[in-house]
Scaffold this motif. Structure first.
Motif, PDB file in Angstrom:
ATOM      1  N   ALA B 129      -7.449 -23.084  -8.824  1.00 20.63           N
ATOM      2  CA  ALA B 129      -7.183 -23.933  -9.988  1.00 20.63           C
ATOM      3  C   ALA B 129      -8.391 -24.821 -10.223  1.00 20.63           C
ATOM      4  CB  ALA B 129      -5.940 -24.781  -9.756  1.00 20.63           C
ATOM      5  N   CYS B 130      -8.478 -25.378 -11.414  1.00 20.81           N
ATOM      6  CA  CYS B 130      -9.570 -26.306 -11.686  1.00 20.81           C
ATOM      7  C   CYS B 130      -9.238 -27.184 -12.873  1.00 20.81           C
ATOM      8  CB  CYS B 130     -10.881 -25.562 -11.983  1.00 20.81           C
ATOM      9  SG  CYS B 130     -10.916 -24.735 -13.581  1.00 20.81           S
ATOM     10  N   VAL B 131      -9.965 -28.279 -12.950  1.00 19.64           N
ATOM     11  CA  VAL B 131     -10.002 -29.078 -14.166  1.00 19.64           C
ATOM     12  C   VAL B 131     -11.397 -28.857 -14.733  1.00 19.64           C
ATOM     13  CG1 VAL B 131     -10.389 -31.068 -12.642  1.00 19.64           C
ATOM     14  CG2 VAL B 131     -10.076 -31.449 -15.063  1.00 19.64           C
ATOM     15  N   SER B 132     -11.469 -28.603 -16.032  1.00 23.47           N
ATOM     16  CA  SER B 132     -12.733 -28.102 -16.563  1.00 23.47           C
ATOM     17  C   SER B 132     -13.115 -28.725 -17.896  1.00 23.47           C
ATOM     18  CB  SER B 132     -12.605 -26.583 -16.747  1.00 23.47           C
ATOM     19  OG  SER B 132     -13.762 -26.053 -17.338  1.00 23.47           O
ATOM     20  N   THR B 133     -14.428 -28.857 -18.093  1.00 23.52           N
ATOM     21  CA  THR B 133     -14.913 -29.198 -19.433  1.00 23.52           C
ATOM     22  C   THR B 133     -15.242 -27.918 -20.200  1.00 23.52           C
ATOM     23  OG1 THR B 133     -17.176 -29.391 -18.634  1.00 23.52           O
ATOM     24  CG2 THR B 133     -15.901 -31.419 -18.739  1.00 23.52           C
ATOM     25  N   GLY B 134     -14.970 -26.769 -19.596  1.00 27.50           N
ATOM     26  CA  GLY B 134     -15.152 -25.526 -20.349  1.00 27.50           C
ATOM     27  C   GLY B 134     -15.792 -24.406 -19.557  1.00 27.50           C
ATOM     28  N   ASN B 135     -16.940 -24.668 -18.952  1.00 23.13           N
ATOM     29  CA  ASN B 135     -17.618 -23.600 -18.218  1.00 23.13           C
ATOM     30  C   ASN B 135     -16.889 -23.228 -16.928  1.00 23.13           C
ATOM     31  OD1 ASN B 135     -19.878 -22.965 -19.877  1.00 23.13           O
ATOM     32  ND2 ASN B 135     -20.816 -24.913 -19.289  1.00 23.13           N
ATOM     33  N   LEU B 136     -16.400 -24.239 -16.247  1.00 24.15           N
ATOM     34  CA  LEU B 136     -15.764 -23.983 -14.948  1.00 24.15           C
ATOM     35  C   LEU B 136     -14.537 -23.086 -15.079  1.00 24.15           C
ATOM     36  CD1 LEU B 136     -15.681 -24.514 -11.944  1.00 24.15           C
ATOM     37  CD2 LEU B 136     -14.497 -26.669 -12.394  1.00 24.15           C
ATOM     38  N   VAL B 153      -5.916 -23.040 -15.027  1.00 25.16           N
ATOM     39  CA  VAL B 153      -7.055 -23.873 -15.437  1.00 25.16           C
ATOM     40  C   VAL B 153      -6.593 -24.928 -16.432  1.00 25.16           C
ATOM     41  CG1 VAL B 153      -8.685 -22.006 -14.971  1.00 25.16           C
ATOM     42  CG2 VAL B 153      -7.862 -22.321 -17.290  1.00 25.16           C
ATOM     43  N   PHE B 154      -7.001 -26.160 -16.170  1.00 26.15           N
ATOM     44  CA  PHE B 154      -6.612 -27.315 -16.987  1.00 26.15           C
ATOM     45  C   PHE B 154      -7.833 -27.799 -17.750  1.00 26.15           C
ATOM     46  CE2 PHE B 154      -2.517 -28.374 -14.885  1.00 26.15           C
ATOM     47  CZ  PHE B 154      -2.599 -27.549 -13.768  1.00 26.15           C
ATOM     48  N   TYR B 181     -11.384 -35.449 -20.595  1.00 26.35           N
ATOM     49  CA  TYR B 181     -11.580 -34.836 -19.275  1.00 26.35           C
ATOM     50  C   TYR B 181     -11.083 -35.744 -18.155  1.00 26.35           C
ATOM     51  CZ  TYR B 181     -13.655 -32.882 -15.122  1.00 26.35           C
ATOM     52  OH  TYR B 181     -13.822 -32.368 -13.866  1.00 26.35           O
ATOM     53  N   ASP B 182     -11.363 -37.032 -18.284  1.00 30.40           N
ATOM     54  CA  ASP B 182     -11.003 -37.952 -17.207  1.00 30.40           C
ATOM     55  C   ASP B 182      -9.481 -38.048 -17.039  1.00 30.40           C
ATOM     56  OD1 ASP B 182     -13.756 -38.869 -16.454  1.00 30.40           O
ATOM     57  OD2 ASP B 182     -13.759 -39.409 -18.564  1.00 30.40           O
ATOM     58  N   ASP B 183      -8.747 -37.922 -18.155  1.00 30.46           N
ATOM     59  CA  ASP B 183      -7.286 -37.903 -18.072  1.00 30.46           C
ATOM     60  C   ASP B 183      -6.812 -36.641 -17.330  1.00 30.46           C
ATOM     61  OD1 ASP B 183      -6.974 -40.237 -19.649  1.00 30.46           O
ATOM     62  OD2 ASP B 183      -7.226 -39.073 -21.485  1.00 30.46           O
ATOM     63  N   VAL B 184      -7.413 -35.514 -17.680  1.00 31.95           N
ATOM     64  CA  VAL B 184      -7.027 -34.243 -17.055  1.00 31.95           C
ATOM     65  C   VAL B 184      -7.352 -34.286 -15.559  1.00 31.95           C
ATOM     66  CG1 VAL B 184      -7.163 -31.732 -17.209  1.00 31.95           C
ATOM     67  CG2 VAL B 184      -7.685 -33.102 -19.221  1.00 31.95           C
ATOM     68  N   ASN B 185      -8.494 -34.863 -15.267  1.00 30.21           N
ATOM     69  CA  ASN B 185      -8.951 -34.973 -13.885  1.00 30.21           C
ATOM     70  C   ASN B 185      -7.978 -35.798 -13.045  1.00 30.21           C
ATOM     71  OD1 ASN B 185     -10.760 -34.635 -11.764  1.00 30.21           O
ATOM     72  ND2 ASN B 185     -11.784 -36.571 -12.216  1.00 30.21           N
ATOM     73  N   ARG B 186      -7.507 -36.905 -13.615  1.00 29.10           N
ATOM     74  CA  ARG B 186      -6.552 -37.756 -12.894  1.00 29.10           C
ATOM     75  C   ARG B 186      -5.272 -36.980 -12.615  1.00 29.10           C
ATOM     76  NH1 ARG B 186      -2.558 -39.697 -14.904  1.00 29.10           N
ATOM     77  NH2 ARG B 186      -3.360 -39.739 -17.032  1.00 29.10           N
ATOM     78  N   LEU B 187      -4.786 -36.292 -13.646  1.00 25.81           N
ATOM     79  CA  LEU B 187      -3.561 -35.505 -13.483  1.00 25.81           C
ATOM     80  C   LEU B 187      -3.736 -34.469 -12.373  1.00 25.81           C
ATOM     81  CD1 LEU B 187      -0.751 -34.442 -14.383  1.00 25.81           C
ATOM     82  CD2 LEU B 187      -1.963 -32.961 -16.002  1.00 25.81           C
ATOM     83  N   CYS B 188      -4.872 -33.755 -12.411  1.00 21.86           N
ATOM     84  CA  CYS B 188      -5.080 -32.686 -11.432  1.00 21.86           C
ATOM     85  C   CYS B 188      -5.249 -33.241 -10.023  1.00 21.86           C
ATOM     86  CB  CYS B 188      -6.271 -31.815 -11.833  1.00 21.86           C
ATOM     87  SG  CYS B 188      -5.861 -30.802 -13.267  1.00 21.86           S
ATOM     88  N   SER B 189      -5.836 -34.428  -9.899  1.00 16.23           N
ATOM     89  CA  SER B 189      -5.954 -35.044  -8.574  1.00 16.23           C
ATOM     90  C   SER B 189      -4.574 -35.286  -8.003  1.00 16.23           C
ATOM     91  CB  SER B 189      -6.688 -36.387  -8.662  1.00 16.23           C
ATOM     92  OG  SER B 189      -7.959 -36.188  -9.190  1.00 16.23           O
ATOM     93  N   VAL B 200     -10.550 -26.079  -7.123  1.00 18.03           N
ATOM     94  CA  VAL B 200     -11.939 -25.904  -6.663  1.00 18.03           C
ATOM     95  C   VAL B 200     -12.724 -27.211  -6.661  1.00 18.03           C
ATOM     96  CG1 VAL B 200     -11.994 -23.469  -7.371  1.00 18.03           C
ATOM     97  CG2 VAL B 200     -12.940 -25.207  -8.904  1.00 18.03           C
ATOM     98  N   ASN B 201     -12.495 -28.042  -7.682  1.00 15.21           N
ATOM     99  CA  ASN B 201     -13.283 -29.287  -7.732  1.00 15.21           C
ATOM    100  C   ASN B 201     -12.470 -30.518  -7.328  1.00 15.21           C
ATOM    101  OD1 ASN B 201     -11.876 -28.776 -10.101  1.00 15.21           O
ATOM    102  ND2 ASN B 201     -13.370 -29.762 -11.420  1.00 15.21           N
TER     103      ASN B 201
END
Lengths: 92, 407
Positions: B129-136, B153-154, B181-189, B200-201
């Motif tokens: 799984a990942c949180v991504s700005t697009g490329n990841l 993928v989020f 992105y930062d909102d998605v990142n918080r959720l995924c954490s 992965v990240n």
């Protein structure tokens, strides 16, 4: 009614494995103080020696980073959701 | 065989076993992989690397995985191209483009993801799984397909179409999240804390981050076993900047290259430049921002590795540059028209920043300079669509002559 605080893995040893805690207080610092009463050692894990939030800890109230609010003095009200998230998680 | 020893906190140096962990439980600092460099230097030679496969696995002794679970879809050993035309325009004789936009999923992300996928298999995870700005997200979905894993993928709502399609084709579960992105990142954490997935990240980040070192290794090898004078690197979380530097230093430490006098320059778009601002204001902490940039692959307002990018900037005497938003698409075109390389917005940011560094006399004309082009332009076509002009003619000689001016 109170605030729900989501606890990240690194702090769960202190919260007896709980991943969510209810606490009451009108500001974030009051909430943290109350959790400290029930789970001694909690505060020192997220605060540095100057009683400031450690640089690698991010806290959010209802999804908003407290650095965009009033930091540790940000207001909290019943029903709010507080998230404690390691700063190093994520990033691409 | 792997030469990995343990994980260490980058802040308080507490040690942890080799597990899917990314945060120090004492101080919340990030964990980093440690290796037995003595053993590596006894094993690795320029020859052993040169004789290795033409992909990132030629550097396996420096990576945190064994070859047993290697997933290879052709990642790495991308071209290093002497950019004579662009160099001439800018007044640089030794400008090189490290064209990492030709990796299997068309960005440098295949490097960290190839390594993380192998490590995830080693840890017996079934889901990537990942949180991504697009490329990841494209890279994670591609590697999961090859590894026969499921993937989730989020990404923030409003991402470029090319990046969504470029991930969707590999069969992941795509999750568009209302927020940046930062909102998605918080959720995924928070999700990563409770789900048994290899994010992965997030929980795999110490291993993931090591993949980007291979860009440093490759550049040094391709230059004939020497470090460049300058690197111009795009920054979102700031990790890539730091890891290219780590790659160069490791090569020196084990004796593969003689010295590293490289200045590590960092490039961000003006609409999201928290690392540049912190560095230029001499602050040790990053103040987060709300991103407002067309360079969506760099739109991280709260950069996880920002503090370490600041350290790398200082240690290497690099500069930090914010590219004006209006120059991003212009510089995408500039690179395409001079060097025949079509990059995405992050590449436009790099070329704009390179131009500014030259203008500010940070780079001399003879210096060996590497511009890192990390993603492919076909993914962000929207940003240059407005510049497209073409001629419409009838299938007759006359129509051709009437419309096209041959000079």
């Amino acid at each position: 009614m109170s605030v729900t605080v989501r606890i990240p893995t690194p702090l769960r040893k202190i919260t007896n494995g709980l991943d969510k805690i209810s606490a009451s207080g009108s500001s974030l610092s009051e909430i943290i103080k109350e959790i400290e009463k029930n789970f001694p050692g909690f505060q020192s894990r997220i605060y540095d020696e100057n009683n400031q939030l450690r640089s690698f800890v991010n806290i959010y109230i209802n999804g908003e980073d407290i650095r965009f609010l009033d930091g540790l003095e940000s207001n909290t009200k019943s029903g709010d959701e507080v998230s404690i998230v390691p700063a190093v998680a994520g990033g691409n | 065989m792997s030469y990995i020893k343990y994980l260490t906190c980058k802040q308080c140096f507490n040690q942890y076993p080799i597990e899917p962990l990314n945060v120090c439980e004492l101080c919340f600092g990030p964990l980093e992989v440690n290796y037995d460099y003595e053993k590596i230097s006894n094993t690795v030679t320029r020859n052993s690397i040169s004789n290795g496969p033409l992909n990132i696995w030629r550097y396996q002794p420096f990576l945190p995985v064994s070859l047993d679970n290697m997933i290879d879809i052709g990642t790495g050993f991308t071209p290093l191209i002497h950019a004579k035309n662009l160099g001439e325009l800018l007044g640089l004789k030794n400008l090189y483009i490290k064209n990492d936009s030709v990796n299997p999923s068309y960005s440098f992300k295949d490097r960290p993801v190839a390594i993380t996928t192998a490590k995830a298999l080693e840890f017996d995870f079934k889901v990537l799984a990942c949180v991504s700005t697009g490329n990841l997200m494209g890279s994670v979905a591609a590697h999961a397909a090859k590894a026969k894993m499921k993937s989730y993928v989020f990404f923030p709502t409003g991402l470029e179409k090319g990046k969504i399609i470029g991930s969707s084709v590999y069969g992941p579960t795509l999750i568009s999240v209302d927020g940046n992105y930062d909102d998605v990142n918080r959720l995924c954490s928070e999700l990563a804390d409770n789900l048994k997935w290899a994010f992965v990240n997030v929980n795999m980040r110490p291993y993931y981050a090591e993949g980007s070192k291979t860009l440093g290794f490759e550049v040094a090898e391709q230059l004939g076993w020497k470090a460049p004078d300058h690197c111009v690197v795009p920054a979102a979380s700031g990790e890539l900047h730091t890891k290219i530097w780590k790659g160069l230093i490791e090569m020196k430490d084990v004796g593969l290259i003689e010295k590293v006098n490289t200045r590590m320059h960092l490039a961000q778009p003006e609409g999201c430049s928290p690392i540049v601002k912190a560095f230029n204001n001499q602050e040790s902490q990053i103040i987060p921002v709300k991103p407002d940039t067309i360079a969506k692959s760099l739109a991280i307002g709260n950069p996880a590795s920002g503090p370490f990018a600041l350290q790398t900037l200082k240690t290497s005497s690099g500069s930090a540059v914010a590219a004006p938003e209006e120059e991003i698409s212009e510089c995408i075109q500039l690179l395409a028209e001079t060097e025949g390389i079509f990059t995405e917005t992050a590449g436009g940011v790099v070329i704009s920043s390179l131009r500014k560094l030259v203008k500010n006399n940070k780079i001399n004309s003879d210096d060996i300079t590497i511009a890192f082009i990390t993603g492919n332009g076909l993914k962000t076509q929207e940003v240059i669509e407005h510049t497209v002009k073409y001629n419409q003619i009838q299938p007759t000689y006359k129509s051709f002559e009437q419309t096209i001016n041959i000079t």
